[in-house]
Write an enzyme that holds these catalytic residues in place. Structure first.
Site, PDB file in Angstrom:
ATOM      1  N   PHE A  11       0.824  -1.243  -0.278  1.00  0.00           N
ATOM      2  CA  PHE A  11       0.089   0.038  -0.022  1.00  0.00           C
ATOM      3  C   PHE A  11       0.912   1.014   0.010  1.00  0.00           C
ATOM      4  N   SER A  85       2.318  -5.935   8.076  1.00  0.00           N
ATOM      5  CA  SER A  85       1.742  -4.979   8.802  1.00  0.00           C
ATOM      6  C   SER A  85       0.459  -4.945   9.548  1.00  0.00           C
ATOM      7  N   THR A 125       6.271   3.266  12.744  1.00  0.00           N
ATOM      8  CA  THR A 125       4.830   3.348  13.115  1.00  0.00           C
ATOM      9  C   THR A 125       4.579   4.000  14.388  1.00  0.00           C
ATOM     10  N   ASP A 126       3.479   4.772  14.424  1.00  0.00           N
ATOM     11  CA  ASP A 126       3.202   5.339  15.794  1.00  0.00           C
ATOM     12  C   ASP A 126       2.930   4.284  16.829  1.00  0.00           C
ATOM     13  N   GLU A 127       2.645   3.177  16.487  1.00  0.00           N
ATOM     14  CA  GLU A 127       2.132   1.861  17.289  1.00  0.00           C
ATOM     15  C   GLU A 127       3.432   1.483  18.139  1.00  0.00           C
ATOM     16  N   TYR A 153       3.225  -7.327  16.392  1.00  0.00           N
ATOM     17  CA  TYR A 153       3.401  -6.445  15.216  1.00  0.00           C
ATOM     18  C   TYR A 153       4.522  -5.074  15.916  1.00  0.00           C
ATOM     19  N   SER A 154       3.560  -4.403  16.607  1.00  0.00           N
ATOM     20  CA  SER A 154       4.303  -3.041  16.952  1.00  0.00           C
ATOM     21  C   SER A 154       5.884  -3.419  17.745  1.00  0.00           C
ATOM     22  N   LYS A 157       8.304  -3.854  15.083  1.00  0.00           N
ATOM     23  CA  LYS A 157       8.495  -2.565  14.581  1.00  0.00           C
ATOM     24  C   LYS A 157       9.602  -1.896  15.420  1.00  0.00           C
ATOM     25  N   LEU A 193      -8.957  -1.448   8.126  1.00  0.00           N
ATOM     26  CA  LEU A 193     -10.391  -0.914   8.546  1.00  0.00           C
ATOM     27  C   LEU A 193     -11.225  -0.254   7.251  1.00  0.00           C
ATOM     28  N   PRO A 208     -17.730  -5.672  10.556  1.00  0.00           N
ATOM     29  CA  PRO A 208     -17.279  -6.219  11.736  1.00  0.00           C
ATOM     30  C   PRO A 208     -16.827  -5.032  12.629  1.00  0.00           C
ATOM     31  N   TYR A 210     -14.776  -3.932  15.878  1.00  0.00           N
ATOM     32  CA  TYR A 210     -14.231  -4.276  17.154  1.00  0.00           C
ATOM     33  C   TYR A 210     -14.837  -3.810  18.491  1.00  0.00           C
ATOM     34  N   GLY A 278      -5.720  -6.997  23.382  1.00  0.00           N
ATOM     35  CA  GLY A 278      -4.745  -5.978  23.545  1.00  0.00           C
ATOM     36  C   GLY A 278      -5.076  -4.790  22.853  1.00  0.00           C
ATOM     37  N   HIS A 279      -6.168  -4.465  22.443  1.00  0.00           N
ATOM     38  CA  HIS A 279      -6.346  -3.444  21.333  1.00  0.00           C
ATOM     39  C   HIS A 279      -6.101  -2.010  22.299  1.00  0.00           C
TER      40      HIS A 279
HETATM   41  P1  NAD Z   1       1.474  -3.673   3.346  1.00  0.00           P
HETATM   42  O1  NAD Z   1       1.291  -5.002   4.093  1.00  0.00           O
HETATM   43  O2  NAD Z   1       0.437  -3.065   2.468  1.00  0.00           O
HETATM   44  O3  NAD Z   1       2.697  -4.025   2.222  1.00  0.00           O
HETATM   45  C1  NAD Z   1       3.833  -4.489   2.727  1.00  0.00           C
HETATM   46  C2  NAD Z   1       4.689  -4.851   1.687  1.00  0.00           C
HETATM   47  O4  NAD Z   1       6.026  -5.451   1.882  1.00  0.00           O
HETATM   48  C3  NAD Z   1       4.061  -6.102   0.528  1.00  0.00           C
HETATM   49  O5  NAD Z   1       4.083  -5.728  -0.849  1.00  0.00           O
HETATM   50  C4  NAD Z   1       4.636  -7.443   0.870  1.00  0.00           C
HETATM   51  O6  NAD Z   1       4.907  -7.959  -0.316  1.00  0.00           O
HETATM   52  C5  NAD Z   1       5.986  -6.841   1.160  1.00  0.00           C
HETATM   53  N1  NAD Z   1       6.911  -7.603   2.049  1.00  0.00           N
HETATM   54  C6  NAD Z   1       6.521  -8.212   2.958  1.00  0.00           C
HETATM   55  N2  NAD Z   1       7.572  -9.182   3.566  1.00  0.00           N
HETATM   56  C7  NAD Z   1       8.356  -8.818   2.744  1.00  0.00           C
HETATM   57  C8  NAD Z   1       9.952  -9.344   2.715  1.00  0.00           C
HETATM   58  N3  NAD Z   1      10.349 -10.316   3.610  1.00  0.00           N
HETATM   59  N4  NAD Z   1      10.819  -9.103   1.676  1.00  0.00           N
HETATM   60  C9  NAD Z   1      10.391  -8.070   0.765  1.00  0.00           C
HETATM   61  N5  NAD Z   1       9.125  -7.647   0.633  1.00  0.00           N
HETATM   62  C10 NAD Z   1       8.162  -8.157   1.681  1.00  0.00           C
HETATM   63  O7  NAD Z   1       2.039  -2.699   4.301  1.00  0.00           O
HETATM   64  P2  NAD Z   1       1.802  -1.066   4.299  1.00  0.00           P
HETATM   65  O8  NAD Z   1       0.648  -0.674   5.103  1.00  0.00           O
HETATM   66  O9  NAD Z   1       1.954  -0.397   2.921  1.00  0.00           O
HETATM   67  O10 NAD Z   1       3.032  -0.455   5.130  1.00  0.00           O
HETATM   68  C11 NAD Z   1       4.290  -0.178   4.684  1.00  0.00           C
HETATM   69  C12 NAD Z   1       5.048   0.144   5.941  1.00  0.00           C
HETATM   70  O11 NAD Z   1       4.641   1.397   6.712  1.00  0.00           O
HETATM   71  C13 NAD Z   1       5.338  -0.892   7.258  1.00  0.00           C
HETATM   72  O12 NAD Z   1       6.681  -0.930   7.295  1.00  0.00           O
HETATM   73  C14 NAD Z   1       4.325  -0.395   8.110  1.00  0.00           C
HETATM   74  O13 NAD Z   1       4.906  -1.046   9.375  1.00  0.00           O
HETATM   75  C15 NAD Z   1       4.581   1.046   7.876  1.00  0.00           C
HETATM   76  N6  NAD Z   1       3.516   1.841   8.333  1.00  0.00           N
HETATM   77  C16 NAD Z   1       2.023   1.451   8.005  1.00  0.00           C
HETATM   78  C17 NAD Z   1       1.038   2.415   8.224  1.00  0.00           C
HETATM   79  C18 NAD Z   1      -0.484   2.096   7.811  1.00  0.00           C
HETATM   80  O14 NAD Z   1      -1.110   2.656   8.324  1.00  0.00           O
HETATM   81  N7  NAD Z   1      -0.522   1.206   6.864  1.00  0.00           N
HETATM   82  C19 NAD Z   1       1.401   3.401   9.066  1.00  0.00           C
HETATM   83  C20 NAD Z   1       2.541   3.698   9.680  1.00  0.00           C
HETATM   84  C21 NAD Z   1       3.520   2.933   9.312  1.00  0.00           C
HETATM   85  O1  DAU Z   2      -0.902   3.578  13.538  1.00  0.00           O
HETATM   86  C1  DAU Z   2      -0.136   2.712  12.484  1.00  0.00           C
HETATM   87  C2  DAU Z   2      -0.852   1.347  12.011  1.00  0.00           C
HETATM   88  O2  DAU Z   2      -2.074   1.530  11.656  1.00  0.00           O
HETATM   89  C3  DAU Z   2       0.242   0.642  11.103  1.00  0.00           C
HETATM   90  O3  DAU Z   2       1.706   0.654  11.892  1.00  0.00           O
HETATM   91  C4  DAU Z   2      -0.317  -0.772  10.921  1.00  0.00           C
HETATM   92  O4  DAU Z   2       0.566  -1.331   9.805  1.00  0.00           O
HETATM   93  C5  DAU Z   2      -1.719  -0.444  10.076  1.00  0.00           C
HETATM   94  O5  DAU Z   2      -2.332  -1.645   9.778  1.00  0.00           O
HETATM   95  C6  DAU Z   2      -2.562   0.465  11.094  1.00  0.00           C
HETATM   96  O6  DAU Z   2      -2.880  -0.435  12.335  1.00  0.00           O
HETATM   97  P1  DAU Z   2      -4.307  -0.630  12.996  1.00  0.00           P
HETATM   98  O7  DAU Z   2      -4.489  -1.891  13.910  1.00  0.00           O
HETATM   99  O8  DAU Z   2      -4.403   0.923  13.638  1.00  0.00           O
HETATM  100  O9  DAU Z   2      -5.262  -0.634  11.639  1.00  0.00           O
HETATM  101  P2  DAU Z   2      -6.314  -1.352  11.268  1.00  0.00           P
HETATM  102  O10 DAU Z   2      -6.927  -0.824  10.054  1.00  0.00           O
HETATM  103  O11 DAU Z   2      -6.244  -2.927  11.533  1.00  0.00           O
HETATM  104  O12 DAU Z   2      -7.592  -1.012  12.490  1.00  0.00           O
HETATM  105  C7  DAU Z   2      -7.982   0.183  12.732  1.00  0.00           C
HETATM  106  C8  DAU Z   2      -8.841   0.268  13.871  1.00  0.00           C
HETATM  107  O13 DAU Z   2     -10.181  -0.527  13.448  1.00  0.00           O
HETATM  108  C9  DAU Z   2      -8.544  -0.553  15.023  1.00  0.00           C
HETATM  109  O14 DAU Z   2      -8.735   0.065  16.293  1.00  0.00           O
HETATM  110  C10 DAU Z   2      -9.221  -1.790  14.960  1.00  0.00           C
HETATM  111  C11 DAU Z   2     -10.498  -1.359  14.192  1.00  0.00           C
HETATM  112  N1  DAU Z   2     -11.163  -2.516  13.138  1.00  0.00           N
HETATM  113  C12 DAU Z   2      -9.952  -2.934  12.324  1.00  0.00           C
HETATM  114  C13 DAU Z   2     -10.638  -3.836  11.406  1.00  0.00           C
HETATM  115  C14 DAU Z   2      -9.738  -4.655  10.435  1.00  0.00           C
HETATM  116  C15 DAU Z   2     -12.172  -2.920  13.140  1.00  0.00           C
HETATM  117  O15 DAU Z   2     -13.054  -2.382  14.399  1.00  0.00           O
HETATM  118  N2  DAU Z   2     -12.949  -3.742  12.624  1.00  0.00           N
HETATM  119  C16 DAU Z   2     -12.012  -4.364  11.428  1.00  0.00           C
HETATM  120  O16 DAU Z   2     -12.764  -5.324  10.779  1.00  0.00           O
END
Ligand code: NAD
Ligand code: DAU
Length: 339
Positions: A11, A85, A125-127, A153-154, A157, A193, A208, A210, A278-279
């Protein structure tokens, strides 16, 4: 310059590559991605024929493969997005999170050490800060907030962040770290989400939520995150961490209701399910440091960004329908079947 972007079929990495080649078309961008369930080559279609783009299917834990790529490409910079992630998956199976997120980051930094003169940016990540209470809206995460993780996960990271700073101090590696809040926008995998709720709404499936849906996240449009990373890589101070976020806190239930309204569906689709273990309650970033040092501020208002995102999912059904009709169905059944 030549830049290696890991996790570019995901993403944020995918959006980053689009952004980078638009803003700096003279740079060579080499995408390294293992193509896990979360990686999608169709995300990179818009840049596939760009003369300065190369895709390389490679695991960041594959030391020999990564070293050979460095030898061949002689990169000037590496941006490490590659990671497992999704918090829910880490609760089911932590092992791969430790492997990719910690060991993979170490392998990338060992390559940087060996070849020298390479900027390394770790996308974190802020997590890593854990969570904030719901009843203290005056509290925010700053860069000096202690690390205090909740999920595998966190924790993985945070481990990578600590290693990055250790490589800076011990080996003088030119490292920066960014810690961003929740991103939203095009190409986000529908296990998260916002895209999950959009896809389920469009398919008239239950939504769904949570627990009671009161948990708060601080949402940032993905392109604003990409701009922040580009700025940090070019102008950030070596050895520093920068928080990235835009003071845009929202409770999950309000996001879900907004999506329902935007798609003209009924709130009867909302289904409250067992809470995540652990939400984390609330995330909220203080972006004062990146604002004062680098002049970064988010540019996309949530009201615009969410409409743009919903429109993207409506106009690109092929991208996510292919995902939700495949292996994702087993994941969905396992996660939500008896919840
Ligand atoms: P994502 O899960 O959408 O994408 C992860 C990508 O990494 C995928 O293309 C996957 O194929 C690749 N990958 C996984 N394991 C690998 C490996 N061993 N070698 C090479 N490629 C591999 O993740 P995202 O949401 O795009 O997050 C990207 C980065 O940003 C992550 O490091 C995540 O911790 C961080 N981040 C995400 C968010 C968020 O809201 N999504 C917020 C803050 C930080
Ligand atoms: O804060 C940065 C992080 O944000 C990144 O480091 C992570 O990679 C990214 O996945 C995201 O983590 P969250 O756990 O906050 O994101 P998620 O979209 O999984 O969930 C967002 C909120 O929504 C969380 O409080 C859980 C809730 N949720 C999530 C899903 C998937 C639901 O209520 N229902 C759902 O089905």
């Amino acid at each position: 310059m030549t830049i290696i972007v890991t996790g570019g079929a995901g993403f944020i990495g995918g959006n980053y590559i689009h952004y980078h080649l638009k803003e700096h078309p003279e740079d060579r961008v080499v995408c390294v991605d293992k193509l896990t369930y979360a990686g999608n080559l169709s995300t990179l279609k818009p840049v596939a024929d760009h003369p300065n783009f190369r895709f390389c299917k490679l695991d960041i834990c594959d030391r020999d493969g990564i070293f050979a790529l460095f030898e061949e490409e002689k990169p000037d910079a590496v941006i490490n997005f590659a990671a497992e992630s999704h918090v829910d998956r880490s609760i089911e199976d932590p092992g791969i999170f430790l492997q990719t997120n910690i060991i993979g980051t170490a392998v990338m930094m060992d390559a940087v050490r060996k070849f020298g003169n390479v900027r390394f940016h770790q996308v974190s990540t802020d997590e890593v800060y854990g969570d904030l209470p719901l009843d203290r809206p005056d509290l925010f995460f700053t860069e000096s907030t202690p690390i205090h993780t909740s999920s595998p996960y966190s924790s993985s990271k945070a481990g990578a962040d600590l290693l990055a700073m250790a490589y800076y101090r011990t080996y003088g590696l030119p490292v920066t770290v960014s810690r961003c809040s929740n991103n939203y926008g095009p190409y986000q995998f529908p296990e998260k989400l916002i895209p999950l709720m959009i896809a389920n709404c469009l398919n008239n499936k239950p939504l769904p939520v949570y627990g009671e849906g009161k948990n708060v996240r601080d949402w940032l449009y993905v392109e604003d995150h990409c701009k922040a990373i580009d700025l940090i890589v070019r102008k950030g101070r070596i050895g520093e961490t920068y928080n990235v976020g835009g003071h845009n806190e929202m409770a999950n239930i309000d996001i879900v209701k907004l999506i329902i309204r935007a798609l003209g569906k009924s709130e009867d689709l909302i289904t409250y399910v067992t809470d995540r273990k652990g939400h984390d309650l609330r995330y909220a970033i203080d972006p004062a440091k990146i604002h004062s040092e680098l002049g970064w501020l988010p540019e996309t208002k949530f009201a615009d960004g969410i409409q743009r995102t919903i429109r993207w999912y409506l106009e690109n059904r092929g991208w996510w329908e292919e995902i939700v009709s495949g292996e994702y169905r087993n994941y969905y059944e396992k996660m939500y079947g008896n919840r």
